[in-house]
Design a protein around this motif. Structure first.
Motif, PDB file in Angstrom:
ATOM      1  N   UNK A 107      42.970  35.459  25.739  1.00  0.00           N
ATOM      2  CA  UNK A 107      44.271  34.769  25.737  1.00  0.00           C
ATOM      3  C   UNK A 107      45.360  35.777  26.081  1.00  0.00           C
ATOM      4  N   UNK A 109      49.290  35.832  25.750  1.00  0.00           N
ATOM      5  CA  UNK A 109      50.493  35.136  25.268  1.00  0.00           C
ATOM      6  C   UNK A 109      51.608  36.160  25.170  1.00  0.00           C
ATOM      7  N   UNK A 110      52.707  35.844  25.854  1.00  0.00           N
ATOM      8  CA  UNK A 110      53.874  36.737  25.883  1.00  0.00           C
ATOM      9  C   UNK A 110      53.418  38.157  26.245  1.00  0.00           C
ATOM     10  N   UNK A 111      53.758  39.154  25.423  1.00  0.00           N
ATOM     11  CA  UNK A 111      53.385  40.526  25.772  1.00  0.00           C
ATOM     12  C   UNK A 111      52.118  40.974  25.040  1.00  0.00           C
ATOM     13  N   UNK A 112      51.261  40.016  24.703  1.00  0.00           N
ATOM     14  CA  UNK A 112      50.020  40.355  24.002  1.00  0.00           C
ATOM     15  C   UNK A 112      48.810  39.759  24.720  1.00  0.00           C
ATOM     16  N   UNK A 114      44.744  38.911  23.888  1.00  0.00           N
ATOM     17  CA  UNK A 114      43.766  38.772  22.797  1.00  0.00           C
ATOM     18  C   UNK A 114      42.372  38.630  23.411  1.00  0.00           C
ATOM     19  N   UNK A 142      48.517  43.907  31.726  1.00  0.00           N
ATOM     20  CA  UNK A 142      49.844  44.509  31.704  1.00  0.00           C
ATOM     21  C   UNK A 142      50.542  44.315  30.374  1.00  0.00           C
ATOM     22  N   UNK A 208      56.541  40.346  14.922  1.00  0.00           N
ATOM     23  CA  UNK A 208      57.049  40.697  16.261  1.00  0.00           C
ATOM     24  C   UNK A 208      58.530  41.055  16.251  1.00  0.00           C
ATOM     25  N   UNK A 209      59.270  40.464  15.351  1.00  0.00           N
ATOM     26  CA  UNK A 209      60.706  40.736  15.341  1.00  0.00           C
ATOM     27  C   UNK A 209      60.992  42.127  14.791  1.00  0.00           C
TER      28      UNK A 209
ATOM     29  N   UNK B 481      57.209  32.267  27.916  1.00  0.00           N
ATOM     30  CA  UNK B 481      58.559  32.843  27.972  1.00  0.00           C
ATOM     31  C   UNK B 481      59.459  32.105  28.962  1.00  0.00           C
ATOM     32  N   UNK B 549      60.211  37.240  23.323  1.00  0.00           N
ATOM     33  CA  UNK B 549      58.799  37.047  23.672  1.00  0.00           C
ATOM     34  C   UNK B 549      58.217  35.831  22.955  1.00  0.00           C
TER      35      UNK B 549
END
Lengths: 246, 568
Positions: A107, A109-112, A114, A142, A208-209, B481, B549
């Motif tokens: 997966x 998702x966003x900047x992760x 998995x 990336x 994450x925050x 996003x 994000x």
């Protein structure tokens, strides 16, 4: 956002219930289960049901999940693992099979990213425990953070520069700040079968925050879990290893 | 009176353009016609002159041949070889004398025998003839020349042929001491000697005056131009009358109707009246299209449901109001556009949308009652469209927390199940009396658990560019996003009452450039808390990595900013 990440339940219902109960008080928004819901343990269907019903939860396929569906052969596994898989195959319900069959390997998702074992060849099930495979994993995506399981040992690998890595084992419940902008491979450990000589369940909350990793170790009723393994007719060494966390 | 003045003002543009172009075309046509007429007359004149001069030159040549071949040998036979009677034996004398006689009765034909060294000084070449002698001498292959020449203020059409000495000619044109006595007595020894056989003796030319004819041709062209101009003016006047009656006046009436309808829009439409009419017809077409959809169904039945009116349009489908015939329960019907149902690709998107509605559960999504063929029966959707609420004004501050908490929660729920909406905009959101948000369209959504038809077909950006994230404009899909960006634009709109971009149509490249620069929302709303402004700016960051994000992070910051704002 507080993201709960856990892996390798291995049909250990006692451990899973304790872990979810522990996380329920910690303001989790989403959950990612990194695979290996079944194998080794005596409660595959119950664990699948529990994970499936979690709110805002995504789940990945692990090597034991795939083997339990005969998508890969269990005969390459250790003897006890193979026995457990063959036992699981008989016990899985149609719903459970359907659920496991629909699980993705990876997966983003966003900047992760998995993946159960690694992101570069998710079905190769190669452990990411050293520099060579860590660099391959970084090259395969990336994303800033790569979340994995599979090895049953919590670990944080930080990329210091192009070829420089820092491998950090995680002991006990601990918090890491990850706000330095570096890329990381984070292994969330195992819920149902720890192998870092700590018998407690291990899971991770990624805030994450605040850019913070929170590793938690949760004690559960190992005796009951081991007894269930024995009662199910699974190889008894699968129960005894739970006491030692190996 | 007022209306008449309004019409006059509004129709000047088209009228002026029409008559300017008509006048230019007619005057240009007149000029072209007269030029063609002059050219044709001149061409005919020259052809006639050429034919006439050819006759004269052939006649002269015949005379010279007769003298040379018939008369001269006969005279030698009668009077002996030493005799030379100029009047009967000189080709030049005989030919020029005959042509002088001819010229007296036909003054329009001027024959000349010219040489640079003649016996008779009258035959001495003028400067033009000298020039032509040189031209013939340069190349012995040149045997003819024709052209129009101006002499003493008059134009002549001149034809010329060269004449070369033959051996018999040398007796009179070789050495003076060998020349006949009679020739020396008449012309002396000054000119006409020292030639050899083959030398250029002179040129025979015929000049026909054409000045008067050319003048007549020019006058004829002027007359044609004048007539054309006069006819053009009459035609323009007639066209003016017809155009005014048939087009301008009626167009004026139509435009006045449009102006009345668009009282709110004071900005003049760019272009002329037809452009304004075209723009109005475009909007009318959209209206008719939606009206026909409504009229097509109302008061039709779909299974046990009575269709009432169209509520709104989504990306792939219409949303209609309806009620169950038996119970009278109000419902909403999701019905695919005709073009959606006919196109396999869009139909796949529509099917995916219906599947998402059937499988997703969230308090902001309408509950699904049942599916009847291509129609999805949803629970009644109450409220007013967010785009109507935000029509040119900002959202009531009181509504910001409930609206965005629900929107963020909904988006987070979608993302948590692997769904990216791709098309979050106020047109598909409704807000009811209890401040509850309803999302009724997911036509462009994709799920990472199902194949994405739009990505698979390689379609370009789909949706409303105003709310679209830069990576979506570049054709990338499936990144949550992108929805965060759309939420940022919605927040911008709700807080300031205006969009961060204008709605003019642009190319994809221009949109991408345009999206890089966003006017801070604080510029449009004085007193906007910096924390809230920062949230908006981060949500609409052009660089995807600089953006929020996760929706939850956006909401956490937004909630804090709104709480601080409210407390203040």
């Amino acid at each position: 956002m507080r993201l709960m990440i856990f892996a390798d339940i291995h049909a250990n219902l006692e451990a899973l219930q304790s872990t979810l109960s522990h996380a329920a008080d910690r303001g989790v928004h989403r959950t990612v289960c990194m695979g290996d819901l079944v194998g080794y343990g005596p409660h595959p269907n119950e664990c699948i049901e529990l994970v499936r019903d979690l709110k805002n939860c995504r789940c990945l396929a692990g090597n034991h999940d795939v083997a339990a569906l005969w998508e890969t052969s269990p005969y390459g596994m250790s003897s006890a693992a193979k026995e457990a898989i063959l036992w699981t195959m008989d016990k899985l319900t149609a719903d459970s099979r359907e659920f496991l069959g629909a699980l993705p390997d990876r997966l983003d998702i966003a900047d992760m990213t998995f993946a159960h074992a690694n992101p570069y060849n998710p079905r190769g099930w190669r452990y990411v425990l050293n520099r060579k495979y860590a660099l391959r994993s970084f090259a395969a995506t990336g994303s800033r953070h790569i979340l994995i399981g599979h090895s049953h040992r919590p670990l944080v690998i930080t990329r210091k520069h192009l070829l420089g890595l820092d491998l950090q084992t995680v002991s006990g419940s601990i918090r890491f700040k990850v706000d330095d902008g570096r890329r990381r491979i984070i292994n969330c450990g195992s819920v149902g079968q720890s192998r870092d000589r700590d018998p407690r369940s291990c899971y991770l909350i990624f805030d994450t925050r605040r850019q913070r990793l929170e590793f938690y170790r949760v004690a559960y009723n190992v005796e009951k879990a081991a007894e269930a393994i024995r009662d199910a007719g699974l190889p008894p060494e699968l129960g005894t290893r739970l006491f030692k966390g190996i | 009176m007022k209306r008449g003045r309004q019409e006059q003002v509004s129709t000047t543009n088209l009228k002026k353009r029409f008559f300017l172009w008509s006048a230019l075309i007619l005057i240009g046509g007149g000029l072209l016609l007269s030029a063609l007429s002059f050219w044709n007359t001149r061409r005919l004149l020259m052809a006639e002159a050429m034919a006439k001069s050819e006759v004269i030159l052939n006649s002269v040549e015949a005379i010279r041949s007769y003298v040379k071949d018939e008369l001269r040998p006969k005279m030698y036979e009668l009077h002996g070889n030493d005799a030379f009677i100029i009047e009967a034996m000189s080709t030049t004398y005989v030919s020029t004398t005959i042509m002088e006689e001819f010229g007296q009765s036909m003054p329009n034909y001027i024959y000349r025998r010219a040489s640079v060294n003649p016996h008779n000084p009258r035959n001495l070449a003028d400067p033009f003839e000298e020039e032509m002698l040189d031209w013939f001498e340069e190349d012995s292959g040149r045997s003819f020349w024709q052209g129009v020449v101006k002499k003493n203020g008059a134009s002549f059409f001149i034809s010329m042929v060269p004449d070369y000495f033959t051996p018999p000619c040398i007796r009179c044109h070789g050495k003076a001491e060998d020349a006949p006595q009679s020739l020396l007595e008449r012309y002396g020894t000054e000119g006409g000697f020292r030639f050899r056989a083959g030398d250029l003796a002179g040129i025979n030319s015929v000049a026909i005056p054409v000045s008067a004819s050319l003048r007549q041709a020019w006058q004829g062209s002027l007359v044609i131009f004048a007539i054309t101009l006069g006819a053009s003016i009459c035609l323009l006047w007639l066209l003016n009358l017809l155009f005014q009656r048939l087009v301008i006046e009626r167009l004026g009436v139509m435009l006045s109707l449009i102006t009345e309808k668009k009282k709110t829009s004071s900005a003049p439409c760019p272009g002329d009246e037809l452009d304004a009419l075209h723009a109005s017809l475009g909007s009318l077409r959209s209206y008719v299209r939606s009206a026909r959809k409504g009229a097509g169904l109302e008061p039709n039945f779909i299974s046990g449901y009575v269709v009432t009116r169209p509520i709104a349009a989504g990306a792939m489908s219409w949303l209609y109001g309806a009620y169950e015939a038996e119970s009278g329960d109000k419902v909403a019907l999701k019905i695919g556009f005709e073009e959606t149902l006919q196109n396999p690709l869009y139909r796949a998107c529509f099917e995916a949308e219906l599947y998402l509605f059937e499988t997703m559960s969230h308090h902001c999504l309408p509950g699904v009652r049942e599916r009847i063929g291509d129609t999805l029966v949803l629970n009644e959707i109450k409220g007013e469209s967010l785009i109507s609420i935000l029509d040119g004004k900002r959202l009531d501050d009181r509504l910001l927390p409930p609206l965005f908490s629900q929107l963020c929660d909904l988006t987070a729920s979608l993302h948590a199940t692997g769904i990216v909406h791709h098309d979050l905009r106020p047109h598909i959101l409704m807000l009811d009396d209890r401040d509850r948000v309803h999302l009724f369209d997911m036509g462009l959504a994709s799920s990472d658990q199902q194949p994405d038809p739009i990505a698979a077909a390689g379609l370009g950006p789909q949706g409303d560019m105003l709310y679209m994230a830069p990576e979506l404009i570049q054709g990338k899909r499936g990144d949550p996003r992108s929805d965060i960006y759309a939420l940022g634009v919605l927040l911008y709109l709700a807080v300031t009452g205006r969009l961060p971009f204008d709605e003019k149509r642009k190319t994809i490249q221009k949109w991408l450039q345009h999206k890089k620069k966003i006017t801070p929302p604080g510029n449009y709303r004085a007193g906007l808390p910096p924390a809230l402004e920062q949230v908006i700016i981060k949500a609409v960051a052009h660089d995807i990595k600089s953006r929020y994000q996760w929706v939850e992070d956006l909401w956490e910051d937004l909630e804090k900013a709104l709480r601080g704002y409210k407390a203040k």
